[in-house]
Write a protein that holds these residues in place. Structure first.
Motif, PDB file in Angstrom:
ATOM      1  N   ASN A  61      50.043  55.549  41.947  1.00  0.00           N
ATOM      2  CA  ASN A  61      51.336  56.012  42.083  1.00  0.00           C
ATOM      3  C   ASN A  61      52.111  54.956  42.794  1.00  0.00           C
ATOM      4  O   ASN A  61      53.406  54.670  42.778  1.00  0.00           O
ATOM      5  CB  ASN A  61      51.517  57.077  42.488  1.00  0.00           C
ATOM      6  N   ARG A  62      51.359  54.066  43.403  1.00  0.00           N
ATOM      7  CA  ARG A  62      52.161  53.063  44.160  1.00  0.00           C
ATOM      8  C   ARG A  62      52.294  51.587  43.357  1.00  0.00           C
ATOM      9  O   ARG A  62      51.251  51.182  42.684  1.00  0.00           O
ATOM     10  CB  ARG A  62      51.393  52.898  45.635  1.00  0.00           C
ATOM     11  N   TYR A  63      53.373  50.905  44.012  1.00  0.00           N
ATOM     12  CA  TYR A  63      53.299  49.400  43.235  1.00  0.00           C
ATOM     13  C   TYR A  63      52.362  48.446  43.886  1.00  0.00           C
ATOM     14  O   TYR A  63      51.975  48.889  45.026  1.00  0.00           O
ATOM     15  CB  TYR A  63      54.828  48.913  43.637  1.00  0.00           C
ATOM     16  N   PRO A  64      51.976  47.486  43.090  1.00  0.00           N
ATOM     17  CA  PRO A  64      51.006  46.496  43.898  1.00  0.00           C
ATOM     18  C   PRO A  64      51.678  45.929  45.029  1.00  0.00           C
ATOM     19  O   PRO A  64      52.738  45.774  45.197  1.00  0.00           O
ATOM     20  CB  PRO A  64      50.666  45.727  42.487  1.00  0.00           C
ATOM     21  N   ASP A  65      50.730  45.095  45.691  1.00  0.00           N
ATOM     22  CA  ASP A  65      51.200  44.419  46.810  1.00  0.00           C
ATOM     23  C   ASP A  65      51.955  43.198  45.913  1.00  0.00           C
ATOM     24  O   ASP A  65      51.317  42.487  45.251  1.00  0.00           O
ATOM     25  CB  ASP A  65      50.215  43.811  47.666  1.00  0.00           C
ATOM     26  N   GLY A  66      53.098  42.917  46.568  1.00  0.00           N
ATOM     27  CA  GLY A  66      54.021  42.082  45.610  1.00  0.00           C
ATOM     28  C   GLY A  66      53.941  40.691  46.406  1.00  0.00           C
ATOM     29  O   GLY A  66      54.674  39.773  45.828  1.00  0.00           O
ATOM     30  N   LYS A  72      46.153  35.140  48.376  1.00  0.00           N
ATOM     31  CA  LYS A  72      46.298  33.903  48.516  1.00  0.00           C
ATOM     32  C   LYS A  72      45.379  33.222  49.593  1.00  0.00           C
ATOM     33  O   LYS A  72      44.939  32.017  49.553  1.00  0.00           O
ATOM     34  CB  LYS A  72      47.775  33.700  48.736  1.00  0.00           C
ATOM     35  N   GLU A  73      45.019  34.131  50.453  1.00  0.00           N
ATOM     36  CA  GLU A  73      44.208  33.521  51.634  1.00  0.00           C
ATOM     37  C   GLU A  73      42.968  33.065  51.032  1.00  0.00           C
ATOM     38  O   GLU A  73      42.239  32.053  51.417  1.00  0.00           O
ATOM     39  CB  GLU A  73      44.111  34.366  52.777  1.00  0.00           C
ATOM     40  N   ILE A  95      50.534  28.400  47.569  1.00  0.00           N
ATOM     41  CA  ILE A  95      49.851  29.002  46.651  1.00  0.00           C
ATOM     42  C   ILE A  95      50.670  30.143  45.980  1.00  0.00           C
ATOM     43  O   ILE A  95      51.221  30.695  46.751  1.00  0.00           O
ATOM     44  CB  ILE A  95      48.512  29.457  46.887  1.00  0.00           C
ATOM     45  N   THR A  96      50.895  30.112  44.721  1.00  0.00           N
ATOM     46  CA  THR A  96      51.332  31.101  44.106  1.00  0.00           C
ATOM     47  C   THR A  96      50.443  31.760  42.940  1.00  0.00           C
ATOM     48  O   THR A  96      49.560  31.064  42.477  1.00  0.00           O
ATOM     49  CB  THR A  96      52.706  31.011  43.361  1.00  0.00           C
ATOM     50  N   VAL A  97      50.308  33.205  42.643  1.00  0.00           N
ATOM     51  CA  VAL A  97      49.418  33.552  41.724  1.00  0.00           C
ATOM     52  C   VAL A  97      50.453  34.216  40.591  1.00  0.00           C
ATOM     53  O   VAL A  97      51.334  34.657  40.616  1.00  0.00           O
ATOM     54  CB  VAL A  97      48.634  34.774  42.363  1.00  0.00           C
ATOM     55  N   GLY A  98      49.633  34.272  39.534  1.00  0.00           N
ATOM     56  CA  GLY A  98      50.572  34.861  38.250  1.00  0.00           C
ATOM     57  C   GLY A  98      49.494  35.456  37.200  1.00  0.00           C
ATOM     58  O   GLY A  98      48.397  35.740  37.481  1.00  0.00           O
ATOM     59  N   ASN A  99      50.310  36.019  36.565  1.00  0.00           N
ATOM     60  CA  ASN A  99      49.451  37.151  35.375  1.00  0.00           C
ATOM     61  C   ASN A  99      48.846  36.148  34.496  1.00  0.00           C
ATOM     62  O   ASN A  99      49.236  36.040  33.206  1.00  0.00           O
ATOM     63  CB  ASN A  99      50.574  38.181  34.813  1.00  0.00           C
ATOM     64  N   GLY A 100      47.828  35.618  34.807  1.00  0.00           N
ATOM     65  CA  GLY A 100      47.411  34.514  34.057  1.00  0.00           C
ATOM     66  C   GLY A 100      47.996  33.254  34.456  1.00  0.00           C
ATOM     67  O   GLY A 100      49.061  33.310  34.700  1.00  0.00           O
ATOM     68  N   PRO A 262      58.645  40.741  40.251  1.00  0.00           N
ATOM     69  CA  PRO A 262      58.311  41.031  41.429  1.00  0.00           C
ATOM     70  C   PRO A 262      56.929  41.595  41.660  1.00  0.00           C
ATOM     71  O   PRO A 262      56.035  41.194  42.627  1.00  0.00           O
ATOM     72  CB  PRO A 262      59.296  42.156  41.671  1.00  0.00           C
ATOM     73  N   TYR A 263      56.289  42.393  40.730  1.00  0.00           N
ATOM     74  CA  TYR A 263      54.969  42.740  40.661  1.00  0.00           C
ATOM     75  C   TYR A 263      54.092  42.465  39.766  1.00  0.00           C
ATOM     76  O   TYR A 263      53.913  43.211  38.629  1.00  0.00           O
ATOM     77  CB  TYR A 263      55.107  44.643  40.527  1.00  0.00           C
ATOM     78  N   ASN A 264      53.957  41.144  39.375  1.00  0.00           N
ATOM     79  CA  ASN A 264      53.338  40.478  38.284  1.00  0.00           C
ATOM     80  C   ASN A 264      51.828  40.694  38.265  1.00  0.00           C
ATOM     81  O   ASN A 264      51.353  40.430  37.376  1.00  0.00           O
ATOM     82  CB  ASN A 264      53.846  38.910  38.320  1.00  0.00           C
ATOM     83  N   LEU A 265      51.331  41.061  39.382  1.00  0.00           N
ATOM     84  CA  LEU A 265      49.953  41.338  39.362  1.00  0.00           C
ATOM     85  C   LEU A 265      49.497  42.626  39.725  1.00  0.00           C
ATOM     86  O   LEU A 265      49.640  43.095  40.691  1.00  0.00           O
ATOM     87  CB  LEU A 265      49.228  40.235  40.339  1.00  0.00           C
TER      88      LEU A 265
END
Ligand SMILES: *Cc1c(COP(=O)(O)O)cnc(C)c1O
Length: 369
Positions: A61-66, A72-73, A95-100, A262-265
């Motif tokens: 029920n909670r949004y992911p860690d944005g 990244k660590e 570093i940045t992370v993406g949905n693929g 904002p919550y891409n992953l």
């Protein structure tokens, strides 16, 4: 097409991961060797751990860690230990992370091109998503060719394009090793990229890094105009979870963070990526076999006089039939249950399990004889 839709989208074909084929036919066994994923699912003990995390640690029920800080660590540690970088050179700010990595490509286009005259440069044959994503955003795509013997980019044409286009080139996309052709960047290509003016961003897509261990991450953190993108979809066996990352200067990374959703992953995907990094030895244990199987495939294909085959440092091989048409070979393999990709005027075959590769060779022999 309704008039509220942009007319340029009418002509654009949607990305299709599987090529269409003539007639429906269902062989008893299908070898999916058309999208360069790993043929090996995650080990069961890791799937169990992930299931446990979903049950006990993820609140649906909670949004992911944005902020993706833990991920990244872990990525920073992995990138640093697999590159010529010293400890401390690379931080989460790089570093940045993406949905693929597809999402990262789109973010890069938004950050550099959208809303002003702009073009990107690609060298074909190469990964089609750069062109497709650019076109969906109204960004011009300039395409140059490659040397047919080696698939090195046509540096003269590339230089002419940079100097002469009407819309300024904001970004150059290179893949190393290139898909579909399997060749890594050469010294000459790297030298050309390094001398590009700072107004142009160089993007090196290292989706297949784990299979060749050649990387430009040192350039990405030292230069003001260089980005490396990577993915968990190939060697890390996590294509279902859609996780990619980019390495660059904190300045460029900050902008990519601004333009992403904002919550891409999803939480589950973040957990999965953390898990495979934590167990990278077990997950990447299949890489050695892929390399030796790739070399076995190459040796067999090279002994076939009706095929032209190129070397590969990735988890796929590229060839062109000499006596039969591409379509004929592709369709005949498909009918036998061997699904490969027809692209760039050739056939790209993913390296599978030893059994799958043996079937690929048998089916090809059947087609070509
Ligand atoms: C497979 C592949 C990717 C991976 O894309 P994801 O969106 O991370 O699954 C990126 N670039 C290239 C060249 C690829 O072949």
């Amino acid at each position: 097409m309704p008039t509220f839709i942009r007319p340029d989208l009418q002509a654009l074909a949607a990305y299709s991961s599987h090529a269409p084929v003539g007639e429906a036919h269902a062989p008893e066994r299908v070898d999916a060797l058309d999208t360069n994923e790993s043929s090996y699912d995650l080990p069961v003990f890791l799937k169990e751990k992930l299931a446990w995390e979903y049950q006990n640690q993820i609140s649906a029920n909670r949004y992911p860690d944005g902020d993706h800080l833990a991920l990244k660590e872990a990525i920073a540690r992995y990138v640093q230990t697999t590159s010529p970088l010293a400890e401390g050179d690379l931080t989460t700010a790089h570093i940045t992370v993406g949905n693929g990595s597809d999402e990262l490509i789109r973010s890069l286009l938004i950050a550099t091109c959208v809303g002003r005259p702009a073009a990107i440069l690609v060298a074909e044959p190469t990964f089609s998503m750069y062109g497709i994503l650019a076109q969906t955003l109204g960004v011009e795509v300039i395409r140059i060719g490659r040397n047919e013997a080696t698939f090195e980019i046509d540096i003269e044409a590339a230089q002419a394009a940079v100097e002469n286009t009407t819309a300024p080139i904001r970004m150059v996309f290179m893949v190393s090793p290139n898909s579909p052709t399997g060749n890594g960047l050469t010294v000459a290509e790297l030298d050309w990229l390094r001398q590009l003016p700072q107004e142009i961003l160089t993007v090196v897509d290292e989706a297949y890094f784990e299979f060749c261990q050649q990387t430009t991450v040192a350039e990405a953190i030292a230069r003001p105009n260089w980005v490396v993108t990577r993915t968990f979809s190939k060697a890390f066996r996590l294509a279902a979870h859609r996780v990619g990352y980019a390495v660059s200067t904190p300045e460029i990374i900050q902008v990519l963070e601004k333009v992403r959703l904002p919550y891409n992953l999803p939480s589950f995907s973040q957990s999965a990526a953390l898990l495979v990094l934590h167990h990278s030895q077990a997950v990447l244990a299949t890489v050695d076999e892929v390399q030796s199987e790739r070399d076995r495939l190459l040796t067999s294909l090279n002994s076939c006089s009706t095929l032209k085959v190129w070397p590969s440092v990735a988890n796929f091989v590229y060839c062109r039939p000499i006596t039969k048409t591409l379509d004929a070979v592709f369709e005949a393999l498909f009918q036998q249950g061997t699904h490969i990709r027809k692209t760039g005027g050739g056939l790209r075959i993913t390296v599978g399990t030893p059994e799958e590769n043996t079937r690929t060779l048998d089916h090809l022999e059947h087609v070509l004889s």
